[in-house]
Design a protein around this motif. Structure first.
Motif, PDB file in Angstrom:
ATOM      1  N   VAL A  12      33.514  26.688  12.401  1.00 51.54           N
ATOM      2  CA  VAL A  12      32.349  25.838  12.147  1.00 51.54           C
ATOM      3  C   VAL A  12      32.751  24.393  12.408  1.00 51.54           C
ATOM      4  O   VAL A  12      33.743  23.910  11.852  1.00 51.54           O
ATOM      5  N   ILE A  13      31.979  23.730  13.248  1.00 57.89           N
ATOM      6  CA  ILE A  13      32.225  22.335  13.590  1.00 57.89           C
ATOM      7  C   ILE A  13      31.047  21.531  13.052  1.00 57.89           C
ATOM      8  O   ILE A  13      29.884  21.899  13.251  1.00 57.89           O
ATOM      9  N   THR A  14      31.340  20.434  12.387  1.00 57.98           N
ATOM     10  CA  THR A  14      30.311  19.652  11.702  1.00 57.98           C
ATOM     11  C   THR A  14      30.247  18.230  12.253  1.00 57.98           C
ATOM     12  O   THR A  14      31.270  17.626  12.562  1.00 57.98           O
ATOM     13  N   ALA A  55      18.008  16.754  17.755  1.00 56.07           N
ATOM     14  CA  ALA A  55      18.769  17.766  18.492  1.00 56.07           C
ATOM     15  C   ALA A  55      19.987  17.197  19.209  1.00 56.07           C
ATOM     16  O   ALA A  55      20.812  17.960  19.728  1.00 56.07           O
ATOM     17  N   THR A  56      20.147  15.873  19.210  1.00 58.56           N
ATOM     18  CA  THR A  56      21.371  15.309  19.789  1.00 58.56           C
ATOM     19  C   THR A  56      22.587  15.576  18.906  1.00 58.56           C
ATOM     20  O   THR A  56      23.719  15.459  19.384  1.00 58.56           O
ATOM     21  N   LEU A  57      22.376  15.940  17.658  1.00 59.72           N
ATOM     22  CA  LEU A  57      23.524  16.264  16.785  1.00 59.72           C
ATOM     23  C   LEU A  57      24.302  17.466  17.324  1.00 59.72           C
ATOM     24  O   LEU A  57      25.511  17.365  17.543  1.00 59.72           O
ATOM     25  N   PRO A  58      23.655  18.618  17.562  1.00 57.74           N
ATOM     26  CA  PRO A  58      24.440  19.725  18.120  1.00 57.74           C
ATOM     27  C   PRO A  58      24.878  19.487  19.560  1.00 57.74           C
ATOM     28  O   PRO A  58      25.933  19.979  19.971  1.00 57.74           O
ATOM     29  N   THR A  59      24.104  18.719  20.332  1.00 55.22           N
ATOM     30  CA  THR A  59      24.545  18.473  21.702  1.00 55.22           C
ATOM     31  C   THR A  59      25.779  17.588  21.724  1.00 55.22           C
ATOM     32  O   THR A  59      26.607  17.696  22.635  1.00 55.22           O
ATOM     33  N   LYS A  60      25.948  16.740  20.723  1.00 51.77           N
ATOM     34  CA  LYS A  60      27.172  15.933  20.606  1.00 51.77           C
ATOM     35  C   LYS A  60      28.368  16.853  20.406  1.00 51.77           C
ATOM     36  O   LYS A  60      29.425  16.674  21.014  1.00 51.77           O
ATOM     37  N   ILE A  61      28.214  17.853  19.563  1.00 50.13           N
ATOM     38  CA  ILE A  61      29.314  18.804  19.321  1.00 50.13           C
ATOM     39  C   ILE A  61      29.607  19.585  20.595  1.00 50.13           C
ATOM     40  O   ILE A  61      30.765  19.755  20.978  1.00 50.13           O
ATOM     41  N   VAL A  87      23.238  16.614   8.372  1.00 45.12           N
ATOM     42  CA  VAL A  87      24.512  17.275   8.660  1.00 45.12           C
ATOM     43  C   VAL A  87      24.215  18.470   9.566  1.00 45.12           C
ATOM     44  O   VAL A  87      23.361  19.293   9.241  1.00 45.12           O
ATOM     45  N   CYS A  88      24.929  18.528  10.679  1.00 46.00           N
ATOM     46  CA  CYS A  88      24.744  19.619  11.622  1.00 46.00           C
ATOM     47  C   CYS A  88      26.001  20.477  11.653  1.00 46.00           C
ATOM     48  O   CYS A  88      27.111  19.952  11.788  1.00 46.00           O
ATOM     49  N   GLU A  89      25.812  21.775  11.543  1.00 46.57           N
ATOM     50  CA  GLU A  89      26.916  22.728  11.628  1.00 46.57           C
ATOM     51  C   GLU A  89      26.705  23.625  12.837  1.00 46.57           C
ATOM     52  O   GLU A  89      25.643  24.243  12.982  1.00 46.57           O
ATOM     53  N   VAL A  90      27.702  23.670  13.706  1.00 48.89           N
ATOM     54  CA  VAL A  90      27.689  24.565  14.855  1.00 48.89           C
ATOM     55  C   VAL A  90      28.718  25.655  14.582  1.00 48.89           C
ATOM     56  O   VAL A  90      29.895  25.361  14.364  1.00 48.89           O
ATOM     57  N   THR A  91      28.268  26.893  14.546  1.00 48.77           N
ATOM     58  CA  THR A  91      29.150  28.034  14.318  1.00 48.77           C
ATOM     59  C   THR A  91      29.391  28.733  15.647  1.00 48.77           C
ATOM     60  O   THR A  91      28.443  29.200  16.291  1.00 48.77           O
ATOM     61  N   VAL A  92      30.651  28.789  16.050  1.00 47.46           N
ATOM     62  CA  VAL A  92      31.010  29.447  17.303  1.00 47.46           C
ATOM     63  C   VAL A  92      30.892  30.949  17.085  1.00 47.46           C
ATOM     64  O   VAL A  92      31.530  31.512  16.198  1.00 47.46           O
ATOM     65  N   GLU A  93      30.047  31.585  17.889  1.00 48.28           N
ATOM     66  CA  GLU A  93      29.816  33.018  17.764  1.00 48.28           C
ATOM     67  C   GLU A  93      30.683  33.821  18.732  1.00 48.28           C
ATOM     68  O   GLU A  93      31.105  34.927  18.412  1.00 48.28           O
ATOM     69  N   ALA A  94      30.922  33.275  19.918  1.00 48.39           N
ATOM     70  CA  ALA A  94      31.718  33.999  20.919  1.00 48.39           C
ATOM     71  C   ALA A  94      32.357  33.020  21.889  1.00 48.39           C
ATOM     72  O   ALA A  94      31.767  31.988  22.216  1.00 48.39           O
ATOM     73  N   VAL A  95      33.566  33.351  22.317  1.00 47.10           N
ATOM     74  CA  VAL A  95      34.267  32.634  23.381  1.00 47.10           C
ATOM     75  C   VAL A  95      34.847  33.705  24.296  1.00 47.10           C
ATOM     76  O   VAL A  95      35.723  34.460  23.885  1.00 47.10           O
ATOM     77  N   ASP A  96      34.313  33.779  25.506  1.00 46.50           N
ATOM     78  CA  ASP A  96      34.762  34.785  26.468  1.00 46.50           C
ATOM     79  C   ASP A  96      35.435  34.078  27.636  1.00 46.50           C
ATOM     80  O   ASP A  96      34.759  33.436  28.446  1.00 46.50           O
ATOM     81  N   ARG A  97      36.756  34.212  27.705  1.00 50.24           N
ATOM     82  CA  ARG A  97      37.521  33.573  28.777  1.00 50.24           C
ATOM     83  C   ARG A  97      37.525  34.464  30.009  1.00 50.24           C
ATOM     84  O   ARG A  97      37.666  35.676  29.912  1.00 50.24           O
ATOM     85  N   ASP A  98      37.393  33.817  31.174  1.00 52.97           N
ATOM     86  CA  ASP A  98      37.431  34.532  32.444  1.00 52.97           C
ATOM     87  C   ASP A  98      38.066  33.605  33.476  1.00 52.97           C
ATOM     88  O   ASP A  98      37.385  32.764  34.067  1.00 52.97           O
ATOM     89  N   GLY A  99      39.368  33.732  33.637  1.00 52.78           N
ATOM     90  CA  GLY A  99      40.086  32.886  34.585  1.00 52.78           C
ATOM     91  C   GLY A  99      40.088  31.439  34.163  1.00 52.78           C
ATOM     92  O   GLY A  99      40.544  31.100  33.081  1.00 52.78           O
ATOM     93  N   ASP A 100      39.507  30.572  35.005  1.00 49.71           N
ATOM     94  CA  ASP A 100      39.535  29.135  34.740  1.00 49.71           C
ATOM     95  C   ASP A 100      38.265  28.636  34.047  1.00 49.71           C
ATOM     96  O   ASP A 100      37.942  27.454  34.100  1.00 49.71           O
TER      97      ASP A 100
END
Length: 129
Positions: A12-14, A55-61, A87-100
């Motif tokens: 979670v990033i705030t 909505a610029t709060l989550p776009t900043k994150i 206060v804006c909280e962004v919760t990372v749900e998935a990170v899928d790496r594929d090469g670069d």
């Protein structure tokens, strides 16, 4: 951003801020959204903050993570006024790496006054390594 530095799913990033009347006026000028409800103060002297300015709060994150957004969804639940801490909280749900590159999916929740939800949503995008 180095792909190895991306936050793990569940992280979670705030970010928080309080919008000012000058910022609302600048956004109205930039966007052309000069709805009377954004330019006339309420009985407490506050201006209604534009939804997309909120909505610029989550776009900043997302920007801090170097995410190139593909999709963004926002639901606006309650009004935001100048002088209110958001206060804006962004919760990372998935990170899928594929090469670069990596695809990042995240959920968004913004609150005022501690727990009152004003905005929810999600974004998905790519980070290039």
């Amino acid at each position: 951003m180095d792909l190895d530095d991306l936050p793990a799913p569940g992280s979670v990033i705030t970010h928080e801020r309080t919008f000012t009347t000058d910022e609302v006026a600048a956004f109205a000028e930039l966007s052309g959204d000069r709805g009377e409800h954004h330019e006339r103060p309420d009985e407490e002297g506050r201006l209604l903050v534009h939804g997309l300015l909120t909505a610029t709060l989550p776009t900043k994150i997302g920007g801090d993570l170097d995410v190139l957004a593909r999709t963004m969804e926002f639901d606006f639940h309650r009004p935001v006024y100048t002088g209110q801490r958001i206060v804006c909280e962004v919760t990372v749900e998935a990170v899928d790496r594929d090469g670069d590159r990596a695809t990042v999916e995240a959920d968004i929740a913004c609150h005022r006054d501690g727990d009152e939800v004003v905005l929810t949503g999600a974004f998905e995008g790519v980070v290039l390594g």
